[in-house]
Enzyme design. Sequence first.
Site, short mmCIF file in Angstrom:
data_model
loop_
_atom_site.label_atom_id
_atom_site.label_comp_id
_atom_site.label_asym_id
_atom_site.label_seq_id
_atom_site.Cartn_x
_atom_site.Cartn_y
_atom_site.Cartn_z
N GLU A 1 3.23 -11.42 35.30
CA GLU A 1 2.42 -12.22 36.24
C GLU A 1 2.45 -13.70 35.91
O GLU A 1 2.35 -14.54 36.81
CB GLU A 1 0.98 -11.71 36.25
CG GLU A 1 0.82 -10.27 36.73
CD GLU A 1 1.11 -9.23 35.66
OE1 GLU A 1 1.29 -9.62 34.47
OE2 GLU A 1 1.17 -8.04 35.99
N ASP B 1 -9.82 3.63 38.05
CA ASP B 1 -9.04 2.96 37.00
C ASP B 1 -9.94 2.36 35.91
O ASP B 1 -9.49 2.11 34.79
CB ASP B 1 -8.15 1.86 37.59
CG ASP B 1 -6.83 2.41 38.12
OD1 ASP B 1 -6.57 3.61 37.90
OD2 ASP B 1 -6.07 1.64 38.73
N ARG C 1 -6.57 -5.23 51.69
CA ARG C 1 -5.21 -5.39 51.13
C ARG C 1 -4.17 -4.96 52.17
O ARG C 1 -3.09 -5.53 52.26
CB ARG C 1 -5.04 -4.58 49.84
CG ARG C 1 -5.26 -3.10 50.01
CD ARG C 1 -5.09 -2.33 48.70
NE ARG C 1 -5.66 -1.01 48.78
CZ ARG C 1 -5.06 0.09 48.36
NH1 ARG C 1 -3.87 0.03 47.80
NH2 ARG C 1 -5.65 1.26 48.45
N HIS D 1 -7.31 -5.46 44.87
CA HIS D 1 -8.01 -4.61 43.90
C HIS D 1 -9.04 -5.39 43.11
O HIS D 1 -9.17 -5.26 41.90
CB HIS D 1 -7.02 -3.92 42.97
CG HIS D 1 -6.12 -2.94 43.67
ND1 HIS D 1 -5.20 -3.34 44.62
CD2 HIS D 1 -6.01 -1.60 43.58
CE1 HIS D 1 -4.55 -2.29 45.09
NE2 HIS D 1 -5.03 -1.21 44.48
#
Lengths: 280, 314
Positions: free
Chosen positions: B58, B117, B10, B109
């Site tokens: 999104e 998470d 990322r 991710h």
Amino acid sequence: MDETIKKSLQKTACQVRMGVLTGTFHAKSGHPGGSLSIADLLTYLYCAKMHVDPKHPDMPDRDRLVLSKGHTAPALYAILAERGFFDKKELESLRHIGAMLQGHPCIHTPGVDMSSGSLGQGISAACGMALAGKVKSASYHVYTILGDGEIEEGQVWEAAMFAAHYGLDNLTAIVDNNGLQIDGKITEVCSPEPIDEKFRAFGWHVIVVNDAHDFDQIEAAFNEAETITGKPVAIIQKSVKGKGVSFMENQVGWHGSAPNAEQYEQAMNELKAALAELEA
Amino acid sequence: MAEIKKKATRESYGEALTELAEQYPNLVVLDADLAAATKTGIFKKAYPERFFDCGIAEENMMGVAAGLAAAGMLPFASTFAMFAAGRAYEIVRNSIGYPHLNVKIGATHAGISVGEDGATHQCNEDIALMRTIPGMTVIVPSDDIEAKAAVKAALDHDGPVYMRFGRLAAPILNDPATYKFELGKGITLRDGKDITIVATGLMVGEAAAAAEQLAAEGIDARVLNIHTIKPLDEELIVKAAQETGRIVTVEEHSIIGGLGSAVCDCVSAKCPVPVTKIGVNDEFGHSGPAVDLLKEFGLSAENIVATVKKVLGK
């Protein structure tokens, strides 16, 4: 509005309505009700408002229209054919295998600026086009037409927030408020009302058109819209689903069913009579 | 031996966007309130006028990206894989895929290595979802060098591209001096005749390490890095099937619909050989440190070695 121009628009709108019926009749499916309710709006936009050129459908500085309520493609196809983007004969093969005219708008059709039809998505694409216009300091304007049932989609309000946040005053959204959706009256299914207050709360300038079939009112709304800077404009137009065909008006059953031969003939006769009256 | 450097892909993504911005004046970046995490924040800092935050929305972001592309811009839309491929799937399909618009999706991710998470954010389904969309290119880079090259290749490709990046720092295995990225072409990392290990993304390094261990035990494993899941390098995979007779696939993704399935689709039609899939089984993940989760879910060199030996009956 100048009476000659008005009469010309009324005649074209009549032709657009005939195109809607021709398309859905030959397709044996499709959505005549909501197509007929936006016939006057599309006629005004494509004949009196938008900077488009049927010979150069992709010209970069053209105004753009995203039919967010994409199921009413028959009306879009009819006005594009009227303007000469493609041959009117194409309307007779709407929804047929191998045909250019798909059940819902496809970007590869001349004059269609965006694929749409899955409700709630067109307005986001319109926001993107308007944002690109801002980034490139382009002069074009973006229009998007939503159904009043369509605005039950959450994505519409994500887009509404976005357009206001980025001050997209080169974007005008028109909500076709015909009051009906598949399962019944919008106020009884899962009411999106009050529509004007919602858009206002989201930071839009709101204009309500009380009769979406009156070109004077349509013109006044777009003239007002043009004066607004710094925020997007929502035009809520009160329309009649099935407008122009007596037995289709305000009938929810005509949302998504095509006329049979007998109904088609009757509808066409009504519209031909209306056209003859305008031409008299 | 020098210690191998590590970097999350990322991070490579955010850096590549910034490095390429001058060369591609139409490049703009969208994010959905995750710029700090997706690393598009690096681009935002350098080119604030070309960065647009869409907020936590999104679906609209994907639609806006479609509209930008329809008007001639080159948008990258970024968020976590779960929301890019999952939540916004239908918008990606209908507003980007169907009109075949030039939108690049930078999904970060991805996979179980999201870690703490937990299951809600561990997207093990994105490759499967994205590869079903006609005309969608799907890229899963394995390290920093490959990720940056992939971003450039995506920019040069006319059409929608889904790029999958990870949260966890990944070992930098490729040599920038010699590395070449070709869209749709796999890379043979190690030749071998006994079996082929086909890997993608974070698992490429594990596969290479497994092959080393297997070599020490007398097993000659071929290793393929398939960075482009779609279009798949069928020629390379069929050749491996013909020459080694057995395939083990490894991915940080569900065994349903991902790299393993793509490889099965290919060999079952063109050169049927037994394929064993290593990936996240038909279950959700849970919270925990990424490194521990990878081990627990069998996404390790150790498990690849064990699986290969089992397949070969050794």
